[in-house]
Write a protein that holds these residues in place. Structure first.
Motif, PDB file in Angstrom:
ATOM      1  N   THR A 196       0.848  -1.189   0.000  1.00  0.00           N
ATOM      2  CA  THR A 196       0.000   0.000   0.000  1.00  0.00           C
ATOM      3  C   THR A 196       0.889   1.247   0.000  1.00  0.00           C
ATOM      4  OG1 THR A 196      -1.570  -1.267   1.291  1.00  0.00           O
ATOM      5  CG2 THR A 196      -1.948   1.103   1.167  1.00  0.00           C
ATOM      6  N   ALA A 198       1.191   5.789  -1.222  1.00  0.00           N
ATOM      7  CA  ALA A 198       0.511   7.030  -1.579  1.00  0.00           C
ATOM      8  C   ALA A 198       0.723   7.290  -3.073  1.00  0.00           C
ATOM      9  CB  ALA A 198       1.066   8.182  -0.750  1.00  0.00           C
ATOM     10  N   TYR A 206      -4.907   6.034  -1.746  1.00  0.00           N
ATOM     11  CA  TYR A 206      -3.842   5.054  -1.643  1.00  0.00           C
ATOM     12  C   TYR A 206      -3.806   4.248  -2.940  1.00  0.00           C
ATOM     13  CZ  TYR A 206      -2.941   5.779   3.313  1.00  0.00           C
ATOM     14  OH  TYR A 206      -2.565   6.303   4.508  1.00  0.00           O
ATOM     15  N   ILE A 235       4.061   5.551   4.157  1.00  0.00           N
ATOM     16  CA  ILE A 235       2.852   5.282   4.925  1.00  0.00           C
ATOM     17  C   ILE A 235       3.172   4.621   6.260  1.00  0.00           C
ATOM     18  CG2 ILE A 235       0.720   3.927   4.940  1.00  0.00           C
ATOM     19  CD1 ILE A 235       0.392   4.489   2.074  1.00  0.00           C
TER      20      ILE A 235
END
Ligand code: ATP
Ligand code: MG
Length: 412
Positions: A196, A198, A206, A235
């Motif tokens: 995951t 940005a 996301y 993140i």
């Protein structure tokens, strides 16, 4: 093919400016040639590898309903102004003016170009969903293009784009792309982590990156040793987890290489570019949009970073430029027959027929890294010595048996 005809010859010296393993070995073995920082020609061996990567991705994109196209690389400024990215992405986009003072950019991505195609060619919900993809060149003004083919200023990417009538349909497709990516990378032989992340200049949502663990990688990811969970550094540092939020497992940190990335854009782009369709009740609505990239030339470099030893590259059967490397040494009998038996079975054979010493042939073979090595010499008589790159064991086979073994391996 006969190695006497293969261009170029391997080099004894490693390139002096090579800072990374993929740069060093891909140049030394003759897969690529550097024009300037971040700009590479793919030579016959390199192009074979990238074509293998491309074909696996193509099959998996077709399997989920993607249709292959080809979009232009030269884009007018106006289309980038529609989303504000002419300004927002100025640092990465190559922008210029022609003699009549018209402004253009070279393709750094294709969201806007795809959406322009869509808005000119759809009317109603019945025309959706649509997923189109291409394999083509991207230009990016990368400040540090020092990692060989991992970071080019010009490089090859598969990018797919999709539009949908509803969020539900978009979410369904996004998950199917995630699965298709995992399948494609698995077929190529990679272990990837879905991470995951940005979205940078692309989106505020996301996104999901596909990361290969490798010492020579520029990225850092945190992953769970028990489950599939993985987050990128940006993140992870924001959330400050001590153990895996999914299963409480131990978290590890690793350098990694991002080989793919998928982006859910919602309706933000279609609102800016006015990409609409008419729904069942006759109302005009914005399409749901996503984009999905894999850097095919970076994938080649990532494999080399993760699979090499002191002698050179170690390909697997899926990515290797040839199925096998047939090395002819003095006193070998009926090499031509062996070669043609292999070729008759659909195997791609590099036949080292050069008039040079055995040592040099073996060194080159290990540098180039074709997984299946066959040696024929006075010593092997009517047999063929078989060895897998990266393993120590050698074994003698009859011609018939080795042809069958390699054929079965290929069609497996
Ligand atoms: P990075 O963070 O490494 O710069 P990115 O997030 O800019 O990558 P995307 O825009 O998502 O990359 O591009 C999709 C894929 O294209 C990446 O996952 C990667 O495999 C590849 N790619 C991106 N930039 C480059 C580059 N400069 N050279 C080679 N491949 C690249
Ligand atoms: Mg980038």
């Amino acid at each position: 093919m006969r190695q006497t005809n293969l261009f170029p010859k391997t080099r004894k010296e490693t390139p002096s400016d090579a800072k990374s393993v993929n740069h060093k070995y891909l140049v030394q073995a003759g897969y690529v040639n550097q024009l300037m920082a971040g700009s590479w020609s793919l030579l016959p061996l390199g192009w074979r590898v990238v074509r293998n990567i491309t074909q696996i991705i193509r099959e998996e994109m077709n399997a989920i309903g993607g249709q292959e196209i080809l979009m232009p690389l030269l884009h007018p400024k106006e289309i980038w102004n529609e989303t504000g990215r002419w300004e927002k992405a100025k640092e990465v986009m190559y922008q210029f003016e022609d003699l009549r003072h018209k402004e253009y950019a070279l393709s750094f991505t294709h969201e806007e170009i795809f959406l322009d195609i869509i808005r000119k060619n759809i009317e109603s919900y019945q025309d959706l969903p649509i997923a189109l993809y291409h394999f083509s060149t991207k230009f990016r003004n990368e400040p540090r293009a020092r990692s060989g083919v991992l970071r080019g200023r010009e490089f090859l990417m598969k990018d797919m784009y999709s539009v949908h009538a509803t969020k539900e349909d978009f979410d369904r497709f996004y998950e199917s792309v995630k699965k298709a990516y995992l399948k494609a990378f698995k077929r190529m032989g990679f272990e990837v982590r879905v991470t995951t992340a940005a979205g940078g200049v692309f989106t505020e949502n996301y996104t999901h990156e596909f990361q290969v663990l490798a010492e020579g990688g520029e990225d850092t990811i945190y992953y769970c040793t028990q489950c599939d969970w993985s987050w990128n550094k940006e993140i992870f540092e924001k959330e400050k987890y001590n153990s895996c939020p999914e299963c409480d497992g131990e978290i590890k940190k690793s350098n990694s290489i991002e080989v793919g990335n998928i982006f859910p854009f919602g309706t933000s782009y279609s609102e800016k570019m006015n990409v609409t369709y008419v729904d069942k009740s006759g109302k005009s609505k914005y399409v749901w949009f996503g984009s999905y990239g894999i850097g095919t030339t970076r994938v080649m470099g990532a494999w080399v970073e993760a699979n090499h030893d002191k002698k050179g590259i170690i390909w697997n059967s899926q990515l290797s430029p040839f199925d096998c490397h047939l090395i002819e040494l003095p006193g070998a009998k009926e090499v031509e027959l062996t070669y043609s038996k292999l070729v008759d079975q659909g195997l791609d054979v590099l036949w080292d027929d050069r008039d040079i010493g055995a040592g040099e042939k073996f060194t080159d073979s290990e540098l180039i890294g074709i997984p299946n090595r066959l040696v024929v010499s006075e010593k092997t008589k009517d047999k063929i010595e078989y060895k897998i790159r990266g393993e120590d064991k050698e074994k003698l086979y009859s011609r018939q048996d080795i042809v069958k073994l390699l054929k079965d391996k290929k069609t497996k």
